[in-house]
Motif scaffolding. Sequence first.
Motif: not given
Lengths: 89, 131
Positions: B47-51
């Motif tokens: 999720v952090g990478t996608r954001e």
Amino acid sequence: MSDLVTDIQTGVTVSASLAEAVAPIVAIYNPGAGAAMQLLAPVAEQFILRGVQLVVDFKKDMSADDMIKALEASKSPNWGTPGSVEKVV
Amino acid sequence: MKRFVTLTLLCGLSICGLSACATTAGKAEAPVVTAGKSLLALKEIIVGTREAITVPCQQGIIPVDACRQMDDWYNQSKTVYDAAVDAEILALRGGSETDLRTAGEKQAQLAQLASQIAALALRYHVQGGVK
């Protein structure tokens, strides 16, 4: 990926690069592994998404019931909707 | 010899550290709870990478193909994550050997996706990820 490592406790296999990425997160909720993590930190720093460390809020001694609640709350419908990755022209 | 011992110890600790080795104040944590923590950590990475890639993608800093690939892996990871969570919860509730094996397999799939997303993002020097 060829650089796989298997965790001796859980049997989970992941790539070595991901192991490096996860290591600093692990260090937060597992101070007992601190020394090893400090050794890994310079490498992991290149991989880790630094902000991730700030949002991972694991209890140090989580019960199975607490873990079940945390996992249920973390399922993908609760991930939110990220912005588009299409280039804005 | 000393060097060999040091390297062996370091390797052992590194692998142990992957899923926490799970000792808190000398008390062993149930491996299945430790596996749950690893699962949550993987989700945070995904999720952090996608954001973190959203703005660089919109600004054209990351090539379109790479952006779409990471977005595709992100979407795949949702399904895999939910399946991994379901299997992990069964295991936490005292499931069978099959449940444990399924949980491990799903977690390995998720780790592969997280690894791919993170590796590609880092190729473009993406560092973010704070929600």
